[in-house]
Design an enzyme around this catalytic site. Structure first.
Site, PDB file in Angstrom:
ATOM      1  CG  ASP A  65       8.247   4.609 -11.459  1.00 46.43           C
ATOM      2  OD1 ASP A  65       8.907   3.540 -11.516  1.00 46.43           O
ATOM      3  OD2 ASP A  65       7.018   4.673 -11.639  1.00 46.43           O
ATOM      4  CB  SER A  76      -0.958  -0.055   1.195  1.00 49.72           C
ATOM      5  OG  SER A  76      -1.971   0.907   1.094  1.00 49.72           O
ATOM      6  CE  LYS A 105      -5.024  -2.136   0.763  1.00 46.76           C
ATOM      7  NZ  LYS A 105      -5.058  -0.666   0.616  1.00 46.76           N
TER       8      LYS A 105
END
Length: 423
Positions: free
Chosen positions: A338, A327, A352
């Protein structure tokens, strides 16, 4: 949102209970629907247009084409309540029936992350978010597929540690309430209670079941721990994202900076998530300008959470993850990856990739709904798949059987030090 509405009704005669309960249920269904649609879109991150008039709301509720005919449903509900009141072998409190209807309604979504909370359950849930409660001092995570509840961390000097509970223990039951029968927040209510009282836990430890009794105590759970490792490498472990985590994280980072930190390891292992905004604020503190995560609702409306780049850090970073990293911790990990801002080390994360919104209702109860899907800055949805580390490395304790844990005996931390020293 603050006025009180008492749903509990004393019933003297059996034949009068079901119409009372039915009236309560229908009144609350319509009232909650009106309140819910107003509160939800104000408190959520969505900006989609919603029905603004009561006529629109009623139309949504009674939409026969969508399969939700309130009048027919109320007739059937009336019949069921009458049967329970007339034939069930025990008397049942009206409030119990009402709460059961609400819980069943949300459970029908088939979403393990959505739930209805009574006022008492919601109060306990909010204590979890703020990090202060009366319980045993262990961090728990529920496997959405198996229903198993695992201890992912035992805090020092707590009832859990004193009773001998260990990371990796599976809690089968608490005072005979089975973990697999309830969502995590509801199950936790059986573990918490008044300080000084006992809770009996049935534990599965590597296939062996044992009974452990913990005496509850007031717990203030720290979510950030830190220290300086060799070579001026800072180490910051975040166990979950709560209201206090951002301030504690910044304090830890600045303390390590003051000690001469030249690179940093962020430990997200066993971090099951927490508050979306808490993770975003920390990413804003660390990263250059840009989108750190974005969300989409079911209608395709996108909202970006961004870093303004005003406080970004420019030292080498590594992030430790494992199968319990989930999460909000995956939001953190995905953004670091990224932005090409650090090396991810460990094992595949949980996966999640959805966001819940908890909406308080006027009587003190609340509903938690999955409302959004989130995407990493590169546009990846990690739900059901997780994040693959840059360096795949299973955890191994490098010490002997009688050695206590320390960072220099943690192979994943040692790998992070190796990677950072080469940068």
């Amino acid at each position: 949102m603050d006025f009180e509405n008492n749903y509990t009704t004393e019933v003297k005669q059996k034949t009068k209970k079901w119409p009372i309960v039915l009236g309560l249920v229908l009144g609350i269904f319509i009232g909650a629907a009106l309140a819910l649609l107003g509160i939800f879109f104000i408190t959520s991150r969505q900006k989609a247009k919603i029905a603004e008039s009561s006529e629109d709301v009623i139309e949504i509720i009674t939409d026969k084409e969508g399969g939700m005919d309130l009048m027919n449903s109320s007739s059937k509900l009336e019949t069921l309540l009458y049967m329970i009141d007339e034939y069930y072998y025990q008397d049942v409190e009206a409030q119990t029936l009402v709460d059961g209807i609400y819980k069943g309604l949300v459970e029908s979504l088939g979403d393990p992350y959505s739930a209805y909370y009574t006022a008492e359950e919601y109060d306990s849930f909010m204590q979890t978010i703020t990090g202060n409660y009366a319980g045993i001092g262990a961090l728990l995570q529920k496997n959405a597929e198996t229903g198993e509840v695992i201890i992912t961390k035992v805090y020092a000097n707590t009832p859990a540690e004193k009773a001998g509970l260990k990371e990796g223990d599976s809690i089968v039951s608490a005072d005979d309430y089975l973990a697999v029968d309830e969502d995590l927040e509801s199950f936790v209510q059986h573990i918490r209670g008044e300080a000084g009282t006992d809770v009996e836990l049935l534990i599965n430890r590597e296939g062996e079941e044992l009974t452990v009794v913990c005496t509850r105590d007031t717990i203030a759970t720290p979510t950030v721990e830190y220290q300086m490792l060799e070579g001026n490498v800072g180490y910051i472990a975040v166990s979950q994202f709560t209201e206090n985590t951002y301030n504690d994280f910044v304090a830890a980072y600045e303390d390590l900076e003051g000690q001469g930190m030249t690179s940093v390891v962020f430990d997200m292992r066993n971090n099951g998530g927490g508050l979306f905004d808490s993770a975003v604020k920390i990413l804003d503190y660390l990263l250059p300008e840009g989108t750190v995560v974005y969300t989409m609702d079911k209608n395709g409306n996108r909202e970006d959470s961004v870093s303004d780049g005003k406080t970004y850090k420019s030292i080498p970073m590594a992030v430790l993850v494992n199968e319990n990293t989930a999460s909000a911790a995956e939001i953190f990990t995905g953004a670091i990856r990224d932005f090409d801002y650090g090396t991810i080390i460990g094992t595949q994360t949980y996966g999640k990739g959805i966001v819940q919104s908890t909406i308080p209702l006027i009587d003190g109860s609340a509903i938690k709904l999955t409302v959004l899907t989130y995407y990493t800055p590169s546009g990846e949805c990690i739900h059901g798949t997780g994040i693959a580390p840059d360096i795949e490395l299973e955890y191994e304790f490098l010490g002997g059987e009688n050695d206590a844990y320390s960072t220099d005996l943690d192979n994943q931390i040692q790998k992070a030090l190796e990677v950072l020293s080469a940068e």
